[in-house]
Design a protein around this motif. Structure first.
Motif, PDB file in Angstrom:
ATOM      1  N   ALA A  73     -87.515  58.232 -32.342  1.00  0.00           N
ATOM      2  CA  ALA A  73     -86.395  58.899 -31.682  1.00  0.00           C
ATOM      3  C   ALA A  73     -85.504  57.877 -30.985  1.00  0.00           C
ATOM      4  N   VAL A  74     -86.123  56.900 -30.349  1.00  0.00           N
ATOM      5  CA  VAL A  74     -85.334  55.905 -29.624  1.00  0.00           C
ATOM      6  C   VAL A  74     -84.547  55.029 -30.592  1.00  0.00           C
ATOM      7  N   VAL A  75     -85.231  54.538 -31.624  1.00  0.00           N
ATOM      8  CA  VAL A  75     -84.548  53.662 -32.587  1.00  0.00           C
ATOM      9  C   VAL A  75     -83.413  54.408 -33.274  1.00  0.00           C
ATOM     10  N   SER A  76     -83.681  55.635 -33.714  1.00  0.00           N
ATOM     11  CA  SER A  76     -82.627  56.353 -34.423  1.00  0.00           C
ATOM     12  C   SER A  76     -81.494  56.723 -33.467  1.00  0.00           C
ATOM     13  N   LEU A  77     -81.841  57.022 -32.228  1.00  0.00           N
ATOM     14  CA  LEU A  77     -80.813  57.326 -31.228  1.00  0.00           C
ATOM     15  C   LEU A  77     -79.829  56.166 -31.093  1.00  0.00           C
ATOM     16  N   VAL A  78     -80.375  54.971 -30.919  1.00  0.00           N
ATOM     17  CA  VAL A  78     -79.522  53.806 -30.715  1.00  0.00           C
ATOM     18  C   VAL A  78     -78.685  53.526 -31.964  1.00  0.00           C
ATOM     19  N   GLN A 121     -86.445  59.391 -51.394  1.00  0.00           N
ATOM     20  CA  GLN A 121     -87.751  58.965 -51.894  1.00  0.00           C
ATOM     21  C   GLN A 121     -87.586  58.228 -53.218  1.00  0.00           C
ATOM     22  N   LEU A 122     -86.759  58.795 -54.084  1.00  0.00           N
ATOM     23  CA  LEU A 122     -86.523  58.151 -55.377  1.00  0.00           C
ATOM     24  C   LEU A 122     -85.904  56.767 -55.182  1.00  0.00           C
ATOM     25  N   ILE A 123     -84.924  56.710 -54.292  1.00  0.00           N
ATOM     26  CA  ILE A 123     -84.216  55.447 -54.107  1.00  0.00           C
ATOM     27  C   ILE A 123     -85.118  54.378 -53.489  1.00  0.00           C
ATOM     28  N   PHE A 124     -85.824  54.731 -52.438  1.00  0.00           N
ATOM     29  CA  PHE A 124     -86.706  53.742 -51.794  1.00  0.00           C
ATOM     30  C   PHE A 124     -87.799  53.294 -52.743  1.00  0.00           C
ATOM     31  N   LEU A 135     -93.365  53.513 -50.929  1.00  0.00           N
ATOM     32  CA  LEU A 135     -93.077  54.075 -49.616  1.00  0.00           C
ATOM     33  C   LEU A 135     -94.326  54.563 -48.890  1.00  0.00           C
ATOM     34  N   ASN A 136     -95.251  55.175 -49.649  1.00  0.00           N
ATOM     35  CA  ASN A 136     -96.390  55.794 -48.969  1.00  0.00           C
ATOM     36  C   ASN A 136     -97.568  54.851 -48.805  1.00  0.00           C
ATOM     37  N   LEU A 137     -97.298  53.545 -48.935  1.00  0.00           N
ATOM     38  CA  LEU A 137     -98.386  52.588 -48.763  1.00  0.00           C
ATOM     39  C   LEU A 137     -98.376  51.965 -47.382  1.00  0.00           C
ATOM     40  N   ASN A 138     -97.213  51.917 -46.797  1.00  0.00           N
ATOM     41  CA  ASN A 138     -97.084  51.138 -45.591  1.00  0.00           C
ATOM     42  C   ASN A 138     -96.250  51.917 -44.586  1.00  0.00           C
ATOM     43  N   ALA A 139     -96.806  52.085 -43.406  1.00  0.00           N
ATOM     44  CA  ALA A 139     -96.128  52.895 -42.398  1.00  0.00           C
ATOM     45  C   ALA A 139     -94.780  52.302 -42.007  1.00  0.00           C
ATOM     46  N   LYS A 140     -94.649  50.983 -42.120  1.00  0.00           N
ATOM     47  CA  LYS A 140     -93.368  50.357 -41.770  1.00  0.00           C
ATOM     48  C   LYS A 140     -92.258  50.822 -42.687  1.00  0.00           C
ATOM     49  N   PHE A 141     -92.566  50.873 -43.986  1.00  0.00           N
ATOM     50  CA  PHE A 141     -91.545  51.352 -44.920  1.00  0.00           C
ATOM     51  C   PHE A 141     -91.201  52.803 -44.598  1.00  0.00           C
ATOM     52  N   GLY A 142     -92.243  53.580 -44.328  1.00  0.00           N
ATOM     53  CA  GLY A 142     -92.018  54.989 -44.013  1.00  0.00           C
ATOM     54  C   GLY A 142     -91.140  55.136 -42.789  1.00  0.00           C
ATOM     55  N   PHE A 143     -91.406  54.315 -41.794  1.00  0.00           N
ATOM     56  CA  PHE A 143     -90.639  54.383 -40.553  1.00  0.00           C
ATOM     57  C   PHE A 143     -89.167  54.044 -40.798  1.00  0.00           C
ATOM     58  N   TRP A 144     -88.944  52.866 -41.394  1.00  0.00           N
ATOM     59  CA  TRP A 144     -87.541  52.446 -41.597  1.00  0.00           C
ATOM     60  C   TRP A 144     -86.855  53.319 -42.628  1.00  0.00           C
ATOM     61  N   GLY A 145     -87.624  53.786 -43.588  1.00  0.00           N
ATOM     62  CA  GLY A 145     -87.044  54.701 -44.575  1.00  0.00           C
ATOM     63  C   GLY A 145     -86.517  55.945 -43.896  1.00  0.00           C
TER      64      GLY A 145
END
Lengths: 280, 444, 279
Positions: A73-78, A121-124, A135-145
């Protein structure tokens, strides 16, 4: 006049009030009550006190979802607000093509969360698979995605609000600042931003509550994978409720906590930004 | 000024809500109390005459056939039959939200004793039903004490389906594969020569939700089966994981000798694996008798099945994995008319010509009822041959897995391991620690 | 000075143009993939369809035939129109009453509406779906009552904000001339509130058209599915994931929205801006 209107109470009030009772008031009260119960259906609820709340906090996935959602929420807010503000500034400079740009930037906002999730999802996955990743292997990708998706969706919306705000700044104020020899930077921080505080309040309020309440996009983009690492609060609550038998009470307790959190953050945020608003 | 007002508003709203919740509990509770009394006569009123059947189907592969069968039954008897198929991996979620509704499923299914524990309050006692009398053996009834809570409706078999033509092209036949070592040797040889042969050993072990159950549930059955066998038990509250090294060996074999790089498996779907198998890009495809319709294009004579060898002792006599995780349960909370209509429908399904043809031929099921028809599904015949030849079928012990959550966590760990983002330890933790944790969580 | 300024402006336009293209590209990527055979979509999502991978309209056909996309469209349309009309009509009446009549009840109602705006849906999802089911609000024709109830907060709040700014004298004059309150509302108040109707209508349409969880839990899934429900069901449903049909349905879901947007862009953008200012 009041008296005359009052006589029409049934016509004006009853339809909305009845629906409001069905769609909000009764479910809300029942929801609060059920969070203290063990139940599978409403009829067989038995009171268990704060047990559900204790279980909710004992659930690692919930605590993780809490942190993950807050960070998101904070990251997307900024990001949303800074980018939307920059775009709004650019689009009020009367550049050629402004209308077309505005049209395009706003468009993703009208597309629903589920649809957006599958589009991205297709694009990432298409990009990540070039590097043997997904995308579903790493939480970092999921987060930034999810951050990118939400930015893509909401920047346009906030931009419109900022444009409306910028257009209300009286030109004479700007001219006065110019005559006084204020630099571009000074004009932005001393004049534009303070005058824009009402818009900023609204946009930050909307983006932080949207961030906390995010569900559709989370469900469709990552579904919480890998292993609940990208599961946000709303999805965590849904999963607790509907994919585990016997955890309905815990799910409802989580929902109450979630509700308190959203209300608390909303109030806090309003308080912080409203205090910076200039009285006009 | 503005802020103050807003804050006051918010506070007031919260206080009011609190007060409302406190004093509103009386009207609210009478509200809920009056609901059943008004709803109950309404629902029985609506059910005057014939009952209705609402089947929440678990098997997406057979969705079309069930819809057709329901329509045929309605045409013949006038009884309304609705079939809703849950998305794969979503059965529990769908059942939970549907069963809370007034128009709840009258017929649903549980996957065995573990599923029954969650749903036993909703299971109608079938011991006096005609359906129960049609069962060919009592072992296919799922009991809760003396009560017959569920009745199995299909016996299925899975293993490693293979393409005979391709295996021969690679220079082998089924006789060359008698244990895990052989399987490994053949698979690795095919991988080594895949450029020249033009195909790979295994189809992609896709970990998308439409395919991951083949590994997190079906493949995981083997280490559980051998552990239970070694310990002489049929279920447990804490698994030891004595055969996890074997699980790792077979999983490594699958992911390193397939059409797809291990890291890309997470997005591969069930459809992808079918497509690879049907277009002859791979020799082996782990799946079961239910998959026949998808792969029938290869020709019946071209299909064979191998046991899933994991390198356990005595596996030369191991057969295919045969069992059931599909038990019909009739919703005891449905109205009497609906229960009767459901029982009639089920009886018709397993006794009438149309019903048995649909189940045994169109859906390719082996049904544990007297009315079972000889199989037209070649995969079923292969599994019968194994039994006739004296191989011991592997039982379906995944019905004792503690929860859906456990399977999902195992699936995530397998995916992470395949992609190289986490270690095998993660799988071990999900398997062993996860079991104890989930068992405790589910059983209180 | 003016020359560099001109160059700067041109640069700005070019930069924004590039950004716009990037911004719109996801939709085009999906469009492109919707014409590919399903097995090629995951393999090479960024490549134009070639003769080998070209599937023509087959994916769209599957979307229509197998996944019943058209019935999803009609369900979504019925729900959205029914709900938005109900919300606009009843909430504006409600808002006018509670603004013009000053009692403890109306004040409380206003606060309750403000309060309900921040409550997340998860808080009430179970109890709301239960209540709606008991009352048989599980069809596209009755679900607007649920939307009216759950969406009332924002709508009433926005209408109240507007009505407070309307001088009461006009209404008083109408009543003195013998208009009854309903007549006053419909012939005097309603016309001047037109801009608010548009902004509330747009915000609610955007929400209801795209909403997933509420219809998923409340609607009778056996008979009715909205567009987001169909798309969600396609993932993992029927034991398979038909990427081709998904791409086609994504495009089919996006097209009506874009067309609607292009035709009513002015109102949408004004509505959003006005809605925010009121908030």
């Amino acid at each position: 006049m009041e008296k005359a209107i009052k006589r029409y109470f049934p016509l004006f009030i009853i339809p909305t009030l009845a629906a409001f009772l069905i769609g909000f008031i009764i479910p809300f009260i029942m929801g609060v009550w059920l969070s203290f119960c063990e139940f599978t259906t409403v009829q067989d609820a038995t009171f268990v006190g704060f047990k559900n709340y204790l279980l909710a906090f004992a659930d690692e996935t919930f605590v993780h979802a809490l942190g993950f959602t807050a960070l998101f929420a904070v990251v997307s807010l900024v990001l949303i607000n800074v980018l939307a503000f920059m775009l709004a500034m650019a689009l009020t400079k009367k550049l050629a093509g402004t209308n077309i740009f505005r049209t395009i930037f706003f468009m993703p906002n009208l597309i629903g969360g589920i649809v957006l999730g599958y589009i991205w999802q297709l694009i990432f996955n298409g990009i990540l698979s070039q590097f043997d990743l997904a995308l579903n292997l790493n939480a970092k990708f999921g987060f930034w995605g999810t951050v990118i998706l939400v930015c893509w969706q909401q920047i346009g919306y906030m931009m419109i609000i900022y444009i409306a705000g910028l257009q209300t700044i009286p030109t004479d104020v700007m001219e006065a600042a110019n005559i006084d020899g204020a630099s571009g930077r000074q004009r932005l921080f001393r004049v534009t931003l303070p005058m824009m505080m009402p818009s900023i309040t609204i946009c930050t309020f909307l983006s932080i509550t949207n961030g906390f309440k995010l569900f559709d996009q989370n469900l469709s983009l990552t579904g919480g994978e890998p292993a609940h690492a990208t599961e946000m609060l709303a999805l965590n609550i849904f999963n607790t409720f509907y994919s585990r038998v016997g955890f309905e009470g815990v799910g409802q307790a989580k929902a109450v906590l979630f509700f308190l959190l959203v209300v608390g953050i909303g109030l806090l945020q309003l308080r912080l930004t409203r205090s910076k608003e200039v009285q006009q | 000024m503005k802020m103050k007002r807003l804050l006051a508003t918010g506070l007031a709203a919260m206080l009011m809500a609190g007060a409302l919740a406190a004093c509103g509990s009386t009207p609210a509770s009478t509200g809920t109390a009056s609901t059943p009394s008004t709803a109950a006569p309404a629902s029985t009123g609506a059910a005057v005459g014939d009952g209705k059947v609402y089947y929440l189907n678990f098997k997406p592969e057979q969705d079309e056939q069930w819809q057709a069968l329901a329509k045929a039954y309605t045409e013949e008897t006038g009884v309304e039959v609705t079939v809703l198929t849950a998305a794969s991996g979503q059965y529990e979620t769908t059942l939970k939200s549907e069963i809370a509704k007034t128009e709840a499923p009258t017929l649903f299914q549980v996957n065995g004793p573990v599923g029954l524990a969650s749903w036993k309050d909703y299971c109608y006692d079938l011991s006096s039903s005609q359906l129960y009398g049609e069962l060919s053996s009592d072992e296919f009834a799922l009991k809760d004490g003396d009560k017959v809570a569920g009745i199995a409706y299909v016996i299925e078999t899975y293993g490693i389906i293979y393409n005979k033509g391709l295996l021969e092209k690679a220079g082998y036949t089924q006789d060359d594969i008698k244990n895990f070592e052989d399987l490994k040797k053949v698979a690795e040889d095919i991988t080594a020569r895949s450029g020249e042969l033009g195909f790979s050993a295994f189809t992609s072990a896709g970990m998308d939700g439409s395919s991951d159950w083949r590994f997190k549930t079906h493949l995981a059955n083997l280490p559980i089966y051998y552990e239970y066998k070694a310990d002489g038990i049929s279920s447990t509250d804490a698994i030891k994981g004595s055969y996890l090294d074997n699980y790792k060996a077979i999983w490594d074999l699958y992911i390193n000798n397939s059409t797809t790089k291990p890291a890309l498996l997470s997005t591969k779907t069930g459809d992808d694996a079918v497509a690879e198998f049907v277009t002859e890009q791979a020799v082996f495809y782990q799946n079961g008798t239910w998959a026949y319709n998808d792969i029938a294009d290869l020709g019946d004579d071209n299909l064979g099945m191998l046991p899933i060898y994991i390198g356990a002792e005595g596996e030369e006599k191991q057969g295919l994995c045969t069992g059931t995780e599909n038990y019909w349960c009739v919703n005891s909370k449905a109205s009497e008319e609906d229960i009767q209509a459901t029982l009639d429908f089920l009886y018709w399904c397993v006794t009438s010509e149309e019903g048995t043809t649909a189940l045994c031929t169109d859906m390719g099921f082996v049904i544990p009822f007297k009315g079972n028809l000889p199989a037209t599904n070649p995969l079923v015949n292969i599994s019968n041959d194994y039994i006739a030849d004296g191989y011991t079928p592997v039982s379906w012990n995944f019905t004792t897995m503690p929860s859906e959550q456990w399977k999902n966590d195992l699936g995530s760990a397998l995916t992470g391991y395949a992609a190289g983002t986490s270690q095998w330890d993660g799988v071990v933790t999900a398997f062993v620690d996860g079991w104890a944790k989930e068992y405790a969580a589910v059983n209180g | 000075m003016s020359k560099t300024k001109k160059a700067g402006r041109a640069m700005g336009s070019v930069l924004l143009a590039i950004l716009s293209i990037i911004y719109a590209s996801p939709i085009f990527i999906i469009l492109m993939n919707s014409f590919k055979k399903k097995t090629y979509i995951n393999l090479e999502p960024f490549v134009f369809p070639t003769a080998k991978t070209w599937a023509g309209l087959e994916n769209y056909q599957t979307g229509f035939d197998k996944y019943n996309f058209l019935s999803g469209v009609s369900t979504s349309v019925i729900i959205t129109i029914g709900s938005v009309v109900a919300i606009l009509l009843f909430c504006s009446m409600f808002a006018w009453y509670i603004t013009r009549v000053h009692t403890r009840f109306t004040k409380f109602m206003y606060l309750l509406c403000v309060f309900s705006m921040v409550v997340p849906f998860q808080m009430v999802m179970f109890t709301l779906s239960k209540t709606a089911d008991t009352l048989k609000l599980n069809t596209p024709f009755t679900i607007p009552i649920v939307y009216l109830g759950f969406g009332a907060g924002l709508a009433v709040f926005m209408f109240c904000g507007f009505i407070k700014g309307v001088p009461i004298e006009v209404e008083e004059a109408a009543m003195i001339d013998g208009c009854s309150p309903p007549r006053t509302f419909f012939s005097v108040v309603l016309p001047i509130m037109q801009p608010t109707y548009i902004s509330v209508g747009i915000l609610q349409t955007m929400w209801i058209w795209n909403d997933f969880l509420l219809p998923y839990l409340v609607l009778d899934q056996k008979r009715y599915r909205t567009i987001p429900m169909i798309i969600q069901m396609m993932k993992g449903s029927y034991g398979r994931v038909d990427m081709g049909a998904i791409m086609a349905c994504l495009i089919l879901a996006v097209i009506p929205v874009i067309v609607f947007y292009l035709f009513s862009q002015k109102y949408i953008i004004e509505g959003v801006a006005a809605g925010a200012v009121k908030g």
